[in-house]
Design a protein around this motif. Structure first.
Motif, PDB file in Angstrom:
ATOM      1  N   LEU A  81       1.204  -1.395  -0.056  1.00  0.00           N
ATOM      2  CA  LEU A  81      -0.135   0.035  -0.480  1.00  0.00           C
ATOM      3  C   LEU A  81       1.190   1.245  -0.088  1.00  0.00           C
ATOM      4  O   LEU A  81       0.393   2.252  -0.655  1.00  0.00           O
ATOM      5  N   THR A  85       0.918   4.444  -2.938  1.00  0.00           N
ATOM      6  CA  THR A  85       1.222   5.378  -2.858  1.00  0.00           C
ATOM      7  C   THR A  85       1.529   6.421  -3.122  1.00  0.00           C
ATOM      8  O   THR A  85       1.126   7.317  -3.960  1.00  0.00           O
ATOM      9  N   ALA A 220     -14.392   5.497   6.022  1.00  0.00           N
ATOM     10  CA  ALA A 220     -13.773   4.401   4.905  1.00  0.00           C
ATOM     11  C   ALA A 220     -15.337   4.826   3.931  1.00  0.00           C
ATOM     12  O   ALA A 220     -15.108   3.876   3.160  1.00  0.00           O
ATOM     13  N   LYS A 249      -8.624   4.458   1.623  1.00  0.00           N
ATOM     14  CA  LYS A 249      -7.459   2.807   1.605  1.00  0.00           C
ATOM     15  C   LYS A 249      -7.005   2.657   2.741  1.00  0.00           C
ATOM     16  O   LYS A 249      -7.210   2.221   3.879  1.00  0.00           O
ATOM     17  N   TYR A 253      -8.024  -0.369   4.897  1.00  0.00           N
ATOM     18  CA  TYR A 253      -6.330  -0.915   5.866  1.00  0.00           C
ATOM     19  C   TYR A 253      -6.578  -1.225   7.275  1.00  0.00           C
ATOM     20  O   TYR A 253      -5.777  -2.273   7.686  1.00  0.00           O
ATOM     21  N   VAL A 307     -14.974   0.347  -2.056  1.00  0.00           N
ATOM     22  CA  VAL A 307     -15.216  -0.608  -0.118  1.00  0.00           C
ATOM     23  C   VAL A 307     -15.894  -1.176  -0.220  1.00  0.00           C
ATOM     24  O   VAL A 307     -15.473  -2.197   1.327  1.00  0.00           O
ATOM     25  N   LEU A 329      -7.214  -3.901  -3.592  1.00  0.00           N
ATOM     26  CA  LEU A 329      -7.614  -2.605  -3.166  1.00  0.00           C
ATOM     27  C   LEU A 329      -6.203  -2.864  -4.040  1.00  0.00           C
ATOM     28  O   LEU A 329      -6.271  -0.746  -3.931  1.00  0.00           O
ATOM     29  N   ASP A 332      -7.782  -0.948  -7.711  1.00  0.00           N
ATOM     30  CA  ASP A 332      -8.509   0.230  -7.569  1.00  0.00           C
ATOM     31  C   ASP A 332      -7.456   1.361  -7.085  1.00  0.00           C
ATOM     32  O   ASP A 332      -8.126   2.715  -7.050  1.00  0.00           O
ATOM     33  N   MET A 333      -6.909   1.525  -6.033  1.00  0.00           N
ATOM     34  CA  MET A 333      -5.738   2.825  -5.810  1.00  0.00           C
ATOM     35  C   MET A 333      -5.071   2.812  -6.885  1.00  0.00           C
ATOM     36  O   MET A 333      -5.306   4.218  -7.152  1.00  0.00           O
TER      37      MET A 333
END
Length: 494
Positions: A81, A85, A220, A249, A253, A307, A329, A332-333
């Motif tokens: 993650l 990011t 979230a 996210k 998390y 989500v 996840l 999707d980011m």
């Protein structure tokens, strides 16, 4: 201990402080920001390689052994993650160079983004609940500034709602922390896991766990999502893309971390509740995405659908489903950031986000149109793009464990996602061209390259999942086996 673990926190933090002294030198701010993010990218790559070969890495700040000191923990789930990011932030800021405006850049846009990223990555890497609260607040305070930066009436109105809901959730967070500490005498994740496993997750601890679930559900946008579509649609699209890709996210998390490491002993209560919340979130988010005809709202509701789907994989609570949630996840980011950036170009060209007031853009902007088409299919989980792998694994796990409602709703909302984003494509790019090049209100120069990077990553995740699967399975193993996390952290206390 590994000093490299602290780099994802100190690099953006110190860079943000440095940039404050160059508030009027926009070009210097840009160069320093890009250099710091590239340094962060390289150091995180080394850290991922180290964790892959040697296992979870930890750092005890000040030399205080856990559970008494502040521990930074880098396991594979957190690092995936963190790495995503960095990529998303780099692309969004590159896009912002051309779109955010000099006035915002001179009013500390880049330092505030870096402070927010510090909060995001600190939330992923912290080893205790109190510092999770601290990093949450760093992230949220920065986001308050970003959502109002520019001071338009829409921004101020939506910011009021956004700030109020997060203040309430932060107050509840503190109350939940107090109850949990009173019961267990600790807030360190690994130590909490040991204490709860030793004493058993009785009714009181289960109640506290549900309290935490409500807190992170608010953050979230899990079921309690009413604040999100308007808030994420208010700021410029470069900021909206960062929000959509990252902020929810962090709440997801936190739910994964707590309900795989600490509160996993009563899945019939906690995980069943997560399943119900995930199902309702997918359905309500899908209805909103289908109903609206403005681009910002449609994409905002698609954030909500994702989500619900991701936490549904946690609710199924099998290795296959959890691996699918991790994969989805990450996907999707990347794809949410891509869609928001592409939508920003569409809105900038047409001067409106109303679908009924635009059409035929593909004639003048073919690369923009087909990139949006690819992102739309990836978001819906159409093979062989990135959304397909994660969605397939979650649905497979749901069917194997008898979660037929989760599987059915997941498939239904995939169709709703596809309809909603293809509605943008068909209305915005197809049909008669209503906008000549001379009438366009912005240029696409410099905007397509960061979008192309995100699109290429989506394609790579779909066509070649083998390279990512190794790391995803290591992340899944760390979530499915809490003892690995406990040994990595508490082993240093001996």
């Amino acid at each position: 201990m590994n000093n490299l673990v602290i780099f994802p926190l100190i690099i953006p933090l110190f860079t943000g402080v440095l940039l404050i002294f160059f508030s009027k030198q926009v070009l210097i701010q840009r160069y320093i920001t890009i250099i710091s993010l590239l340094a962060l990218f390289i150091s995180t790559l080394f850290l991922i390689h180290q964790v892959s070969n040697e296992g979870t890495q930890t750092l005890n700040l000040g030399g205080w052994a856990p559970p008494y000191g502040i521990t930074i923990v880098a396991d594979m789930f957190a690092l995936l993650l963190v790495f995503t990011t960095i990529i998303v932030t780099l692309c969004c800021l590159w896009y912002a160079f051309r779109t955010i405006g000099k006035e915002r850049e001179k009013h500390y846009f880049y330092p505030i983004v870096l402070f927010m990223i510090t909060g995001v990555m600190g939330s992923f890497l912290t080893g205790d609940l109190f510092n999770l609260f601290v990093f949450f607040e760093v992230m949220l305070l920065s986001s308050y500034v970003l959502i109002t930066l520019g001071g338009t009436n829409l921004q101020l109105r939506e910011a009021l709602k956004y700030v109020l809901i997060n203040i309430v959730s932060s107050m509840l967070f503190l109350v939940a922390l107090a109850y949990l500490y009173a019961i267990t005498g600790t807030l360190n994740f690994a130590h909490l896991s040991m204490r709860v496993a030793e004493t058993g997750q009785d009714g009181l601890i289960t109640t506290v766990s549900i309290f935490f679930l409500i807190v992170f559900a608010l953050k979230a946008a899990l079921l309690m999502y009413f604040w999100l579509p308007g808030s994420y649609g208010a700021p410029p699209m470069a900021i909206s893309a960062i929000f959509a890709a990252l902020l929810t996210k962090v709440g997801i998390y936190a739910i994964f971390r707590l309900f795989t490491l600490i509160f996993y002993h009563e899945p019939g209560v906690t995980h069943y509740l997560i399943a119900v919340m995930g199902i309702l979130t997918m359905i309500l988010g899908g209805i909103g995405a289908v109903a609206y005809w403005d681009i910002r709202r449609i994409l905002g509701y698609n954030v909500i659908i994702a989500v619900g789907f991701i936490v549904a994989g946690l609710a199924v609570f099998t290795e296959t489903a959890i691996a699918g949630s991790i994969y989805y996840l990450i996907h999707d980011m990347i794809v949410k950031a891509l869609l928001f950036l592409l939508a920003g170009v569409m809105i900038g060209l047409a001067g409106t986000d109303k679908l009924r007031e635009m059409s035929g853009m593909i004639r003048n902007h073919a690369s923009l149109g087909w990139m949006f088409f690819l992102a739309a299919f990836a978001l819906a989980g159409v093979p062989p793009l990135s959304g397909f792998i994660g969605k397939l694994l979650v649905l497979q796990g749901a069917l194997e464990e008898g979660f037929y409602v989760v599987a059915a709703v997941g498939l239904l909302t995939s169709l709703m996602i596809l309809y909603s984003v293809m509605k943008i494509f068909m209305n915005g790019f197809w049909g008669e061209n209503q906008l000549s090049v001379e009438d366009e209100q912005m240029s696409t120069r410099g905007l397509m390259f960061p979008c192309a990077i995100l699109a290429a990553l989506s394609v790579a995740l779909g066509l070649g999942p083998e390279w990512a699967n190794v790391y995803v399975m290591q992340a899944e193993e760390g979530l499915s086996n809490p003892q690995l996390y406990i040994e990595a952290v508490m082993g240093n206390a001996d």
